[in-house]
Design a protein around this motif. Structure first.
Motif: not given
Length: 345
Positions: A222, A226, A280, A297, A301, A304
């Motif tokens: 995932k 991204a 990222r 977003e 994060e 993640y």
């Protein structure tokens, strides 16, 4: 395609495009495509590594070219023949016919000497020492003020280079992604799988189940997708996290799990996860601020990073204190790593 065909495609790139780069002074193959049998099939999970020697290094990384995935890196200079013989990555390339282009003839001369002296014990010891020094450099270089991915990579690569000490001693390819698989094969041949278990203990994956590693791979997919959706030229490993590179990072890890090498797959799973998070973060910095649409977003994060911390917790490396403790264990294990390496020479 066969490995030899892939090598020839790499040579074509050097001749048609690489040679036109500013300050070009030669190029050579490195990595698994160099060490492999030319008649072998090039794995779909492999790239072809080329190093360009140039006094004006560029940044190319991984990119598709005529049916293969090239990874092009740069060196501003090689150093002396003795310096090459002492460097375990460079010597591992130059003991084989690696030269793709050599306008001055210097690379060819280095290759001639390195191929002749590569297996002499003093040079083996020099390269093992080089690898040991890298372990210490990574572990002692852990910066607890650095972002989490950087802290993790210092610990992770310091731990992972222990495998290279052994592979170098046995004149094997000090491969990057598949290092734990390679060292397992080596130690199995010598009846020392017990030592392989100790290396996995240092990493923290010795007792992980395949199901647990698959869970972490699903989380990585995932964040990988991204991160691959954005381009961040300022990030050094930008090209490692792209749709074109996905077969290496994701499919290559899945292939190891399916072959029962889930514990060995953990090293590159962690490295890739850290790079995704770092990319990222670099993308956010590149954007120069957060808009309303970026708020969601940013929330993603956090999710993640939660998955990354869950992975680190399974390895016993979640906190700064954990990573320092595990790094100290790696340093304490080095005499045993050296002793085992010397038995493999």
């Amino acid at each position: 395609m066969r490995v030899e065909e892939a090598r020839q495609i790499a040579r074509q790139w050097v001749q048609t495009e690489g040679a036109a780069l500013p300050g070009f002074d030669g190029a050579f193959l490195t990595g698994s495509a160099l060490w492999a049998d030319p008649a072998d099939e090039l794995a779909a999970t492999s790239d072809v590594d080329v190093i360009v020697v140039a006094d004006q290094p560029a940044r190319l990384g991984k990119f598709a070219y005529r049916g293969i995935l090239l990874e092009v890196s740069f060196l501003s200079e090689l150093g002396s023949t003795h310096e090459v013989l002492s460097d375990y990555h460079l010597a591992g390339s130059f003991h084989l016919p690696c030269v793709l282009a050599d306008p001055s003839g210097r690379l060819t001369e280095i290759q001639r000497v390195v191929s002749r002296d590569f297996a002499e014990r003093p040079w083996i010891l020099a390269r093992c020492t080089n690898a040991m020094d890298r372990v210490r450099g990574f572990i002692n270089g852990i910066d607890e003020r650095a972002p989490l991915p950087d802290q993790v990579n210092s610990w992770l690569f310091g731990t992972g280079v222990t495998t290279h000490v052994l592979l170098v001693a046995a004149l094997r390819n000090p491969t990057i992604r598949r290092r734990y698989e390679a060292v397992r094969d080596l130690l199995a041949e010598h009846g020392r799988l017990d030592f392989h278990e100790s290396l996995l203990e240092l990493l923290g994956s010795a007792n992980l189940s395949a199901a647990r590693v698959e869970r972490h791979l699903a989380a990585l997919e995932k964040v990988y997708d991204a991160a691959a959706a954005v381009r961040v030229p300022s990030y050094p490993y930008d090209s490692d996290i792209t749709p074109a590179a996905r077969p290496i990072a994701i499919d290559g890890t899945r292939e190891l799990i399916q072959r029962g090498l889930h514990r060995e797959a953990v090293f590159w799973l962690v490295a890739t996860y850290a790079r995704c998070l770092a990319k990222r973060a670099a993308a956010s910095e590149q954007a120069g601020g957060q808009t309303g649409g970026q708020a969601g977003e940013r929330a993603g994060e956090s999710g993640y990073e939660d998955g990354f911390r869950e992975l680190l917790a399974d390895l016993g490396a979640e906190t700064r204190r954990d990573r320092r403790r595990k790094g100290d264990l790696v340093l304490a294990a080095l005499p045993g790593v050296w002793q085992t390496a010397m038995a493999l020479c």
